[in-house]
Design a protein around this motif. Sequence first.
Motif, PDB file in Angstrom:
ATOM      1  N   ASP A 272      -6.928  39.933  24.069  1.00 21.16           N
ATOM      2  CA  ASP A 272      -5.906  38.904  23.465  1.00 21.16           C
ATOM      3  C   ASP A 272      -4.616  39.862  23.366  1.00 21.16           C
TER       4      ASP A 272
ATOM      5  N   SER B 183      -1.469  36.298  21.096  1.00 18.65           N
ATOM      6  CA  SER B 183      -1.031  35.918  19.815  1.00 18.65           C
ATOM      7  C   SER B 183      -0.268  36.760  19.005  1.00 18.65           C
ATOM      8  N   ASP B 184       0.413  36.132  17.717  1.00 16.92           N
ATOM      9  CA  ASP B 184       0.884  36.927  16.873  1.00 16.92           C
ATOM     10  C   ASP B 184       0.259  37.715  16.275  1.00 16.92           C
ATOM     11  N   ALA B 185      -0.966  37.614  16.039  1.00 18.60           N
ATOM     12  CA  ALA B 185      -1.962  38.263  15.171  1.00 18.60           C
ATOM     13  C   ALA B 185      -2.178  39.645  15.885  1.00 18.60           C
TER      14      ALA B 185
ATOM     15  N   GLY C 266      -5.563  40.820  14.649  1.00 21.25           N
ATOM     16  CA  GLY C 266      -6.205  40.555  15.929  1.00 21.25           C
ATOM     17  C   GLY C 266      -6.984  41.782  16.772  1.00 21.25           C
TER      18      GLY C 266
ATOM     19  N   SER D  21      -0.872  30.559  20.319  1.00 20.23           N
ATOM     20  CA  SER D  21      -2.169  31.356  20.843  1.00 20.23           C
ATOM     21  C   SER D  21      -2.725  31.873  19.460  1.00 20.23           C
ATOM     22  N   THR D  22      -4.060  32.000  19.156  1.00 24.65           N
ATOM     23  CA  THR D  22      -4.886  32.512  18.188  1.00 24.65           C
ATOM     24  C   THR D  22      -5.533  33.762  18.501  1.00 24.65           C
ATOM     25  N   ALA D  23      -5.762  34.671  17.618  1.00 25.71           N
ATOM     26  CA  ALA D  23      -6.496  35.953  17.887  1.00 25.71           C
ATOM     27  C   ALA D  23      -8.123  35.617  18.339  1.00 25.71           C
ATOM     28  N   THR D  24      -8.402  34.511  18.141  1.00 26.70           N
ATOM     29  CA  THR D  24      -9.891  34.261  18.530  1.00 26.70           C
ATOM     30  C   THR D  24      -9.925  33.055  19.544  1.00 26.70           C
ATOM     31  N   GLN D  25      -9.039  32.628  19.996  1.00 30.09           N
ATOM     32  CA  GLN D  25      -8.939  31.856  21.199  1.00 30.09           C
ATOM     33  C   GLN D  25      -9.589  32.328  22.264  1.00 30.09           C
TER      34      GLN D  25
END
Length: 297
Positions: A92, A95-97, A105, A170-174
């Motif tokens: 990833d 994502s911002d994370a 992330g 977008s997310t860290a676990t996507q």
Amino acid sequence: MKVLSTLATLVALGSSQSLSKVNDFSGTPTRLGMYSYVPKNLKTPAPIIVAVHHCQGSAQGYFSESRYAPLADQHGFILIYPNSKSGGGCFDVASDATLKHDGGGDSQTIANMVKYAVEKYGGDANRTYVTGTSSGAMMTNVLLGAYPDVFKAGSIYSGVPDGCFAVPGSTATQDPPGWNNQCANGQLTKTAAQWGDLVRSYYPGYTGPRPRVLVWHGTADSTLRYPNYQETLKQWSNVLGLTTHKDTPNTPQSGYTQTIYGEGTATTAQLVGYSAQGVGHTVPVHQNDDLAFFGIV
């Protein structure tokens, strides 16, 4: 020295070298697995190199492909290989994370593994480096941007600028991680200052030293297209405050053009680039050049 890990099943090509799966490390999030290679002749505190695989890859596969293990045996450094469990095996970087320091992330998980290696394996926190190919190259750029307090230098093989691959929402676990076609196709351009501001925004308030950066890219790359090479150099030249550069053709081999920014040599300068004429995705790993740039040899 006690290495708290269990032997992985991989045996490197043509040797008895093998990775160890780290079972007692927990990162944030838990999507990444971690593998280590700690040579028997280790003299602590030892340098650490994190090597990050490409999409459709794995820690075990990149261990064989990157061929750092014989050099680790020779020079006594620790190897860390993150393993993405996401669909497609990508990391990833959207994502911002992950882009932000301690955002939770993939990048934070890798940074935490480095701290684990310092504590458990006798690694040297002042000699920690990162390298990667394709998705791993993108993650290398992200780690250099978000964790300049952890990584002292990086070598980027066919990647994109830090923040270029960001995908809103977008997310860290996507799973799979977000994908940015505009960036991949080399269509996202910014000024050097704009790219530099992105890096600085990912760890606001940080005023310490920035890592040294080595960048490799092929002119015939059709996956992460060649304009990303110049955009990456623009970004780090701004972050590192470098305004002049010198090109040397056919270095370190025929068809490669070396660019050194600011003062120093290929092994001491803060920013060095290699443009590989006619090379596609990806540029082959140049292990000895990496170790020389990191100051290990």
